[in-house]
Scaffold this motif. Structure first.
Motif, PDB file in Angstrom:
ATOM      1  N   UNK A  12       0.898  -1.043  -0.168  1.00 41.14           N
ATOM      2  CA  UNK A  12      -0.137  -0.004  -0.031  1.00 41.14           C
ATOM      3  C   UNK A  12       0.915   1.245   0.069  1.00 41.14           C
ATOM      4  N   UNK A  13       1.975   1.215   0.845  1.00 36.56           N
ATOM      5  CA  UNK A  13       2.974   2.336   0.628  1.00 36.56           C
ATOM      6  C   UNK A  13       3.214   2.592  -0.551  1.00 36.56           C
ATOM      7  N   UNK A  14       3.779   1.648  -1.305  1.00 36.72           N
ATOM      8  CA  UNK A  14       4.360   1.493  -2.750  1.00 36.72           C
ATOM      9  C   UNK A  14       3.294   2.195  -3.572  1.00 36.72           C
ATOM     10  N   UNK A  15       2.032   1.789  -3.433  1.00 41.65           N
ATOM     11  CA  UNK A  15       1.004   2.390  -4.333  1.00 41.65           C
ATOM     12  C   UNK A  15       0.642   4.000  -4.153  1.00 41.65           C
ATOM     13  N   UNK A  20       1.717   9.305  -6.026  1.00 41.08           N
ATOM     14  CA  UNK A  20       2.763  10.861  -5.867  1.00 41.08           C
ATOM     15  C   UNK A  20       3.575  11.009  -6.911  1.00 41.08           C
ATOM     16  N   UNK A  21       4.022  10.124  -7.692  1.00 44.65           N
ATOM     17  CA  UNK A  21       5.060  10.132  -8.728  1.00 44.65           C
ATOM     18  C   UNK A  21       4.470  10.085 -10.125  1.00 44.65           C
ATOM     19  N   UNK A  22       3.096  10.305 -10.296  1.00 48.57           N
ATOM     20  CA  UNK A  22       2.311  10.303 -11.502  1.00 48.57           C
ATOM     21  C   UNK A  22       1.356  11.376 -11.787  1.00 48.57           C
ATOM     22  N   UNK A  23       1.410  11.887 -12.736  1.00 49.37           N
ATOM     23  CA  UNK A  23       0.080  12.878 -12.873  1.00 49.37           C
ATOM     24  C   UNK A  23      -1.095  12.334 -13.127  1.00 49.37           C
ATOM     25  N   UNK A  35      -6.726  -2.768 -20.628  1.00 47.98           N
ATOM     26  CA  UNK A  35      -8.312  -2.373 -20.517  1.00 47.98           C
ATOM     27  C   UNK A  35      -8.317  -1.691 -19.245  1.00 47.98           C
ATOM     28  N   UNK A  36      -7.491  -1.193 -18.291  1.00 51.04           N
ATOM     29  CA  UNK A  36      -7.572  -0.273 -17.048  1.00 51.04           C
ATOM     30  C   UNK A  36      -6.497   0.598 -17.216  1.00 51.04           C
ATOM     31  N   UNK A  37      -6.358   1.305 -15.924  1.00 51.22           N
ATOM     32  CA  UNK A  37      -5.286   1.898 -15.793  1.00 51.22           C
ATOM     33  C   UNK A  37      -4.496   1.905 -14.282  1.00 51.22           C
ATOM     34  N   UNK A  38      -3.721   2.873 -14.192  1.00 47.98           N
ATOM     35  CA  UNK A  38      -2.954   2.741 -12.982  1.00 47.98           C
ATOM     36  C   UNK A  38      -3.955   3.036 -11.706  1.00 47.98           C
ATOM     37  N   UNK A  39      -4.868   3.870 -11.765  1.00 47.11           N
ATOM     38  CA  UNK A  39      -5.747   4.206 -10.670  1.00 47.11           C
ATOM     39  C   UNK A  39      -6.488   3.269 -10.478  1.00 47.11           C
ATOM     40  N   UNK A  40      -7.127   2.570 -11.582  1.00 42.54           N
ATOM     41  CA  UNK A  40      -8.145   1.533 -11.600  1.00 42.54           C
ATOM     42  C   UNK A  40      -7.403   0.484 -10.707  1.00 42.54           C
ATOM     43  N   UNK A 148       1.727  -1.138 -16.565  1.00 40.31           N
ATOM     44  CA  UNK A 148       1.213   0.184 -17.128  1.00 40.31           C
ATOM     45  C   UNK A 148       2.044   1.260 -17.245  1.00 40.31           C
ATOM     46  N   UNK A 149       3.013   1.371 -16.161  1.00 37.40           N
ATOM     47  CA  UNK A 149       3.866   2.453 -16.152  1.00 37.40           C
ATOM     48  C   UNK A 149       4.981   2.347 -17.237  1.00 37.40           C
TER      49      UNK A 149
END
Length: 154
Positions: A12-15, A20-23, A35-40, A148-149
């Motif tokens: 969870x800390x890594x997430x 924090x590191x991505x717009x 079919x999905x993204x980082x925040x999903x 995804x990154x």
């Protein structure tokens, strides 16, 4: 279960660091072939933990029904999330797992409805097995987030 909670807190800390590191744009981007993204993926682990630990124990999840509907298994992004929604998801990363750990320590999880998970075919019989699966599931989605990154940088 101390080790399982240590793993969950670390992931969870890594997430949180990834958020924090991505717009906002990067968090919402669905790269070609996905079919999905980082925040999903990050919100999905929060929702899945609540369903697998609380709902199957006959307890009320601490996240909204709207969040559950948007990020449960077999859902997909239905549009971009706002910064306020990202902030909520980020806060839930730590607060939900801290509450689960406190509730586990205090013996809140007394009942459990068996559930066979589709990803591995394993049947969860109790909260201990559920928490172990949740740690594996968080790690699986961490791998998706890393992919995804990488896809965003190509």
């Amino acid at each position: 279960m101390d080790f399982t909670f240590q793993v969950l807190n670390n992931i969870r800390s890594i997430f949180k660091k990834i958020i924090a590191e991505h717009s906002l744009e990067a968090l919402n981007t669905i790269p070609k072939g996905f079919n999905n993204n980082i925040i999903w993926n990050i919100a999905h682990v929060v929702v899945s933990e609540q369903l697998l630990a609380y709902k199957l124990s006959g307890l009320e999840p601490s996240v909204s029904a709207e969040l559950i509907e948007a990020y449960r298994k077999d859902s997909k992004p239905e549009g971009d999330v706002t910064q306020a929604q990202v902030d909520e998801i980020e806060a839930l990363l730590a607060s939900t797992i801290a509450q689960t750990q406190a509730d586990y320590t205090n013996g809140v999880f007394k009942n459990y409805t068996e559930y066979t998970v589709s990803t591995t075919g394993n049947t969860l019989h109790n909260i201990d097995e559920a928490l172990q699966f949740i740690a594996m599931h968080d790690g699986l989605h961490y791998g998706y987030v890393l992919a995804l990154i990488k896809a965003l940088k190509v």
